[in-house]
Design an enzyme around this catalytic site. Sequence first.
Site, mmCIF file in Angstrom:
data_model
loop_
_atom_site.group_PDB
_atom_site.id
_atom_site.type_symbol
_atom_site.label_atom_id
_atom_site.label_comp_id
_atom_site.label_asym_id
_atom_site.label_seq_id
_atom_site.Cartn_x
_atom_site.Cartn_y
_atom_site.Cartn_z
ATOM 1 N N LYS A 174 0.528 -1.278 0.104
ATOM 2 C CA LYS A 174 -0.269 -0.434 0.195
ATOM 3 C C LYS A 174 0.683 1.363 0.181
ATOM 4 C CE LYS A 174 -1.506 2.951 3.218
ATOM 5 N NZ LYS A 174 -1.404 3.970 2.292
ATOM 6 N N GLU A 249 10.378 1.728 10.854
ATOM 7 C CA GLU A 249 11.207 3.488 10.615
ATOM 8 C C GLU A 249 10.127 4.411 10.628
ATOM 9 O OE1 GLU A 249 12.640 5.568 9.718
ATOM 10 O OE2 GLU A 249 12.857 4.754 7.398
ATOM 11 N N CYS A 282 13.595 12.018 6.688
ATOM 12 C CA CYS A 282 13.030 11.371 8.122
ATOM 13 C C CYS A 282 14.706 11.484 9.308
ATOM 14 C CB CYS A 282 12.791 9.919 8.836
ATOM 15 S SG CYS A 282 13.555 9.026 7.700
ATOM 16 N N GLU A 382 9.273 17.570 15.184
ATOM 17 C CA GLU A 382 9.056 17.111 13.188
ATOM 18 C C GLU A 382 9.100 17.398 11.874
ATOM 19 O OE1 GLU A 382 10.995 12.873 10.661
ATOM 20 O OE2 GLU A 382 9.047 12.340 11.353
#
Length: 477
Positions: A174, A249, A282, A382
């Site tokens: 997906k 992750e 990231c 973040e």
Amino acid sequence: MLDKRTFYIDGQWVAPAEARDLDVIDPSTETVCAKISLGSQADTDAAVAAARRAFASWSQTSREERLELLEKLYSLYKARSAEMAEAISTEMGAPMALAQTAQWGAGAGHIKNFIRVLKEYSFEAPLGEHAPGNQILHEPIGVCALITPWNWPMNQVALKVVAALAAGCTMVLKPSEIAPLSAMLFAEMIDEAGFPAGVFNLVNGDGPGVGTQLSGHAEVDMVSFTGSTRAGKAISINAADTVKRVSLELGGKGANIVFADADEKAVVRGVRHCFMNSGQSCNAPTRMLVERSVYEQAVQTAIDVAAKTEVNQASLEGRHIGPVVSDVQFDKIQQLIQQGIDEGARLVAGGTGKPEGMTDGYFVRPTVFADVTNDMTIAREEIFGPVLCIIPFDTEEEAIRIANDSPYGLTHYVQTQDGEKANRVARQLRAGMVQMNGEALGGGAPFGGYKQSGNGREGGPWGLEEFLEVKVVTGWS
């Protein structure tokens, strides 16, 4: 041309069970570049069932059979590089120069590295001389749900799909509904390479829909997810009832420690790395920790780099940065920039609003904050945009403390020409990766983090082992 409103299930392109279309938006122009369909429970069930049927035979294929198919896939991926780069650039806004190199190249590198790993990996070995007849087997875990993000599409698709194929697993992919075009092109290559029906399946959908259906599905043995920490927590909770393996992750808030004895290019390198891919990585070094004696000089260098960082449409040639991926991301970044101002950080470059002359597209001004303290929101969260926070420090111990004072632990960076100090600091940083003095990760290095940056490792033999179970057999002869 392939209808983007189809799914790849059991070796063929099929129409969705229900017609629920979604516009894919080109972030450079804010216009519709494609339409896809969002999957339903029926589509998810069909894809999982196809993967389950295929597992019995695919899991028993030889190393040589899998290598032959992966080599074909690698050749197709290289042959269609221009198409892949264009798809990535259109769907998520990577400038063509970046899409043709790092974005496309990440996928190529991972396919090549997993082929190398598969050739060398030992799936069977004796336990040891102390236990004759005890054999350790590494076997494919089963049907895998692979849920990938939009920021580095082929990087993440290749890290998951190719590792799972090499391990002998079957799967349902997906991709992000925001950037699905590159994954659909990759599915065409899987089909052309000749992988058996049902081994690889693709269903488009969003997180609350297909993502949730897959992570909680009783016939899925493993979920491999890359994305936000918030979504990773939700997936873990949803997967708990079936006690399936969950490999995550997740986010990061990388600290880049710049000591006074760093090389002269360290600050420039760090700012450019932070802004790369419009800050949508990231592992971006978004917190620059600078030793006090060179702090103001570093701030001025960062201002200069930000001023020279051009922003423009992804389709244009050049070394500029492109837009961020969506209006949602744009609004989030704007709010965090304003919060940084409100909390007292010193705005020295950029700020809220779009760059001058940019009206259409989700473009963000390259932004630098100085005099940031590690308790400010912009140092904790973040941001996922071209926003750099600069924090001063006085001692090595203070730098390590600030770097580790984060819920994340993905990638930290160290800049010093003192080798002993570099190694000493690296050992104390609580992160899955530490990169020193601009040296990149080698091919097949394990990618993953500590703490809320996740619990899995992707790439190399570690990435292959994420998709393997360990079995001990006694009386082996």
